[in-house]
Design a protein around this motif. Structure first.
Motif, short mmCIF file in Angstrom:
data_model
loop_
_atom_site.label_atom_id
_atom_site.label_comp_id
_atom_site.label_asym_id
_atom_site.label_seq_id
_atom_site.Cartn_x
_atom_site.Cartn_y
_atom_site.Cartn_z
N GLN C 243 -5.21 -23.98 10.12
CA GLN C 243 -4.75 -23.72 8.76
C GLN C 243 -3.24 -23.83 8.72
O GLN C 243 -2.55 -23.29 9.60
N HIS C 283 -11.27 -21.58 3.94
CA HIS C 283 -11.40 -20.96 5.26
C HIS C 283 -11.53 -22.09 6.28
O HIS C 283 -12.19 -23.09 5.99
N THR C 284 -11.03 -21.87 7.46
CA THR C 284 -11.23 -22.92 8.49
C THR C 284 -12.70 -23.07 8.81
O THR C 284 -13.16 -24.16 9.16
N ARG C 285 -13.46 -21.99 8.68
CA ARG C 285 -14.89 -22.08 9.04
C ARG C 285 -15.67 -22.96 8.07
O ARG C 285 -16.77 -23.37 8.39
N HIS C 286 -15.10 -23.23 6.91
CA HIS C 286 -15.80 -24.08 5.94
C HIS C 286 -15.69 -25.56 6.27
O HIS C 286 -16.30 -26.38 5.59
#
Lengths: 346, 346, 346, 346
Positions: C243, C283-286
């Motif tokens: 990010q 979000h980075t997880r997305h």
């Protein structure tokens, strides 16, 4: 309380650092010497910045240490390198060895599992196996204590009293053990990189882990006959913590309640061991950073079978905490000194 | 390839989202309906932002769905709520149910473990237990497939062929299983908070987990006699992944090599199951995000005993991936469609 | 679609493995050669067991490769080692270089940041900087593409269009960036051990990271004047994800809504870049495992100031995914080939 | 040392549990009362099993507490609920409030950010803002201390002395802050599940976080003029730890060395604050579990700009540790009592 001069050999690894963390709260043990051959000349706060607020000696090479003013040695060196180092120490120095080098009473078994002859067999005979709660008197009189391995600690604390009491079968004990990654030490290995470890798990050393003979030594002694165990360790994505899930058969119709009662009686005055009530499951996170061992006993749904889970922090009760507990005893001090820190959660 | 209209019931949970992820690469299954009662009216990208790039229908309440134009239903609802929903579907719809509701052939066993009478016992009789590799033909002809549980998948794939071949004892099988946290679903529970789970582990459901009867049903069938297992699941700090470490006795002097050869023969043409060579240990991270199952067989150091480890991704081969594998078969399609994604590591 | 013979140089690292993962779904790129000097002779599934199900060539030393039958080279070698390797390739081979070696147009800047003279300055002049969405036409015609760094990708995608449009000031841009650990590669370093990384974070390369000149090169070009940025990367305990949180001043009274509208217009037909609606935080997880970049624009509470956050998977859009996107273009193929996998969550 | 009777209000949350952990080593503070309305009647070891080894009172509802025998109250209740509770306490009780309720001197600012009128404006006037190192004398005399927020602690410790000394500009300060998940408390929320948090990160409360006015209050006072800051918090996948990366402009040509020297002088005798030497980067893991704050100052590569990073454990120096530090002072005790535990690493 008189000051005790302490040396930590191999202070650049995790068990060494953990000793420093614990000793920071000790009223009489004073760290005078710390060795770390590869990092000799460095300050401890450059090697372990979390310990930067303490007044600590710099790391030195072990060959440069004058042990004549040292009272107590914690030896955190890798197995195999330790025997000659300890043999060369002055007789006045008390030693707790955290390596595997003096844990096996039988030097032939040692040679078989570690690939070389034992280099200090005479010293081996004097060594006391320091599973503190079950060897307190011998530890108190010892000059050299072999500090138990992490897995053997988590397994023997529940099983030895049960075997001694004849409550469980010695045959077909299955130990499925799980460890945090700090047990692998601080050496730079691809397999222990964050990216290789996080969010996954695996077994290792299947049917061949070196803690097997140590566990079997203790259980055989308790059972009064040779015991072989099925022992499989697993690497879990967490820094600290160890759980052994142990599967066994009860003898003579004993139930979990009987075993639990026995363990509760054995450990009822112990400051660090707690036998949990029926149905309560221990978590490794409930002992993190502490010298505690929690255990719980369950009836399996297969009639006559029992399941026990026990948890410790592999770096504390499984290593540096138990070492300090032993050293306290060896100096006639209360064994809880500097070990009263509570677990850290979350 | 003709388009197949797909509905996902319970799409607001992890298995629903995982189906969407996989189906995004499917050439003929088209998602037309997604239900999520508590989140009805919301767009999928507000519920699961990682799926924001797809053209997906909004979530609706299940009561508002017209199933007449639906060809295939993936049912991801909680157990107990599913039986009546599926019973009410048009007969033309093919169904894979990811809940436990149709997995147990014996409705009395169901009632005993789930606390209420089965609400669709007639439908239960038609349900095929969809452990794909071992039930391929039946699945292909089924209208309703009960998708196996994650633990049962990881246990039965290695054990059923060995029991069928008489290579292992059916008694005293010990299954020490470990699961990632996504198996607990997306419900907001204190016990599943990041702070409660990370950097620690514990057993749960000791001797009482609801996957026990499902495992025993499969093993009993394979052994031709009732089997009870010792089964202990553990929660591991990882989102995905499941490992079963299974301890057993060989029959008739069989060795790991014999068992390995048998499993390798059974699975030699399977796209998703791999039997690893001697000495190679499977990691859960090696199957992350894929429909793969890896297994390995070891001789224990206790003579005559065997250790098997098997790993899957609990959300893929343990849930949504196997569900899609089954649905592909039910529509006469290659079973690997949309399941060719490789594991994601690191 | 005609088959394209692909070589991956440096396939034993994470970006190499990630290319293999992605290429497994590619209809025409076929991996014919993989090099890994330290691991030459090993099979890919011993080096990366998660890729064990594929039919892959063994790793070889780069000196042993015959490039005459190779059409495309992905070069995943460390910076500094790459220039001579690429210079020695046949002119017929198309190359995407994932190292930093050809990213800086000015070889003096290269020498200043990398500590040695550039070893292929003529080749440098032909290299196209492959920030795909903003250089599509040039990439399509290129023989050698310098694949952008991960941080520069996450920063330039939002900032270049805004600087070009004169919507933000070029001075006093602050970039606070956060990266997962896979960006550090697979080399065995103490600092990247699980135990050293998990459950903590820190800044690194403060005011001295080598991605600074790469970012400044792109922003200066967009602004039409030299730009210096304040850029601080941080290491976050996660394997993947990146990010950039970017702080800037708007020009001429522009608001977040104006900037968002501009970015949305620029990227409206892009398959991999999404500008999120007001108030939605990426979000980075997305984006995990996908080639996606998500960005969002906010009015700061300090009047006239703007905050932008953008996220990518550092191994995909920040490395191997963008490399494949570029190579697809260089061969006249749809740039989304083998890049349609959705993000994996949880 | 005379015993002090302590009550912890809201002991079922993380800050309450952390106080219990720390107080276990306190020689004179004795926990007599613990409240937890939703968990009233439960034992502390059922709510927090890691504290199971202590002799603690059961949780009770706050309405059932007789405060006449209580000397000291730590109030860990949610903001908004605290004002009336504290107003109702006997005047003889000393209070440290860990909520936000008394931190803002200006009740209008409070109302604006918290959405309701302040319910104890008279009491607000007596409250001392307990950033201990910078308010030691006032804290020692206080009856009610408003314990600072975690972010404000990490920001104000480095910035206030620099603003007071005129070494930095008050305008255009950018604070990019990162926090562990324990800051979100123990409430069961989907967004804080393990599966939602691990292996990813994101910003939250962009340009609108309630710690902004608290930070600005302190910085304005130090600067002698109103200060607005750009403040963006991020959620990092770790339980504990907080870092603020702060970007600013130096005044009058000051360099990092000047700022570092100033901070080192201010904090040179402080037991808990350490200003690191040039080039040394603080990690959150280096303060985990301790009351320490580490900070470091860097020249940015943009001339005239400065970067400061500071780290604390959000639950200790950012909450319960600083609260205890304050309470020690309020009772005339050494402020390090029960706070000498070293950071726990790994």
């Amino acid at each position: 309380m008189k000051d005790v001069s302490v040396a930590i050999l191999g202070a650049s690894g995790y068990t060494g650092a953990e000793l420093v963390r614990l000793l920071a709260l000790h009223p009489s043990f004073k760290i005078k010497v710390m060795t770390g051959d590869r990092k000799a000349g460095q300050s401890m706060d450059s090697v372990f910045p979390h310990l930067g607020g303490l007044q600590l000696p710099d790391l030195v090479a072990i060959d440069h240490v004058d042990f004549t003013s040292v009272d107590a040695v914690f030896c955190c060196l890798p197995h195999g390198t330790t025997q000659e180092v300890i043999a060369a120490l002055p007789a006045s120095v008390k030693v707790v060895d955290l390596s595997a080098d003096f844990r096996l009473f039988d030097v032939d078994t040692y040679a078989q599992w570690y690939g070389h002859e034992h280099r200090a067999p005479e010293l081996q005979k004097q060594a006391v196996y320091g599973l503190t709660e079950l060897a307190r008197d011998a530890v108190a009189k010892a000059r050299l204590v072999a500090n138990p391995g992490c897995y053997p600690t988590s397994v023997q604390l529940p099983l030895i009293p049960l075997l001694q009491a004849g409550l469980i079968e010695a045959a077909d004990i299955v130990i499925d053990a799980k460890s945090g990654v700090s047990g692998a030490g601080r050496a730079a290995k691809e397999a222990n990189l964050y990216t290789e470890v996080t969010e996954g798990m695996h077994a290792y050393g299947v049917a061949s882990h070196r803690h097997s003979p140590e566990i079997e030594q203790g259980l055989s002694q308790a059972a009064g006959a040779p015991v072989l165990v099925s022992f499989t360790p697993h690497l879990i994505p967490m820094s600290r913590g160890m759980q052994s899930t142990i599967y066994m058969k009860a003898r003579n119709g004993a139930k979990a309640a009987d075993l639990r009662a026995r363990l509760a009686a054995v450990y009822k005055n112990e400051p660090f061991v707690r036998v949990l009530p029926e149905g309560v499951v221990p978590h490794t996170r409930h002992v993190r950073g502490s010298n505690h061992c929690l255990m719980s006993v369950f009836d399996d749904r297969v009639p006559g079978r029992i399941i026990i889970t026990s948890v410790i922090d592999n770096l504390v009760k499984g290593a540096s905490g138990q070492a300090l507990q032993n050293m306290n005893l060896m100096f006639g001090l209360p064994e809880t000194l500097a070990l009263a820190q509570q677990p850290m959660f979350p």
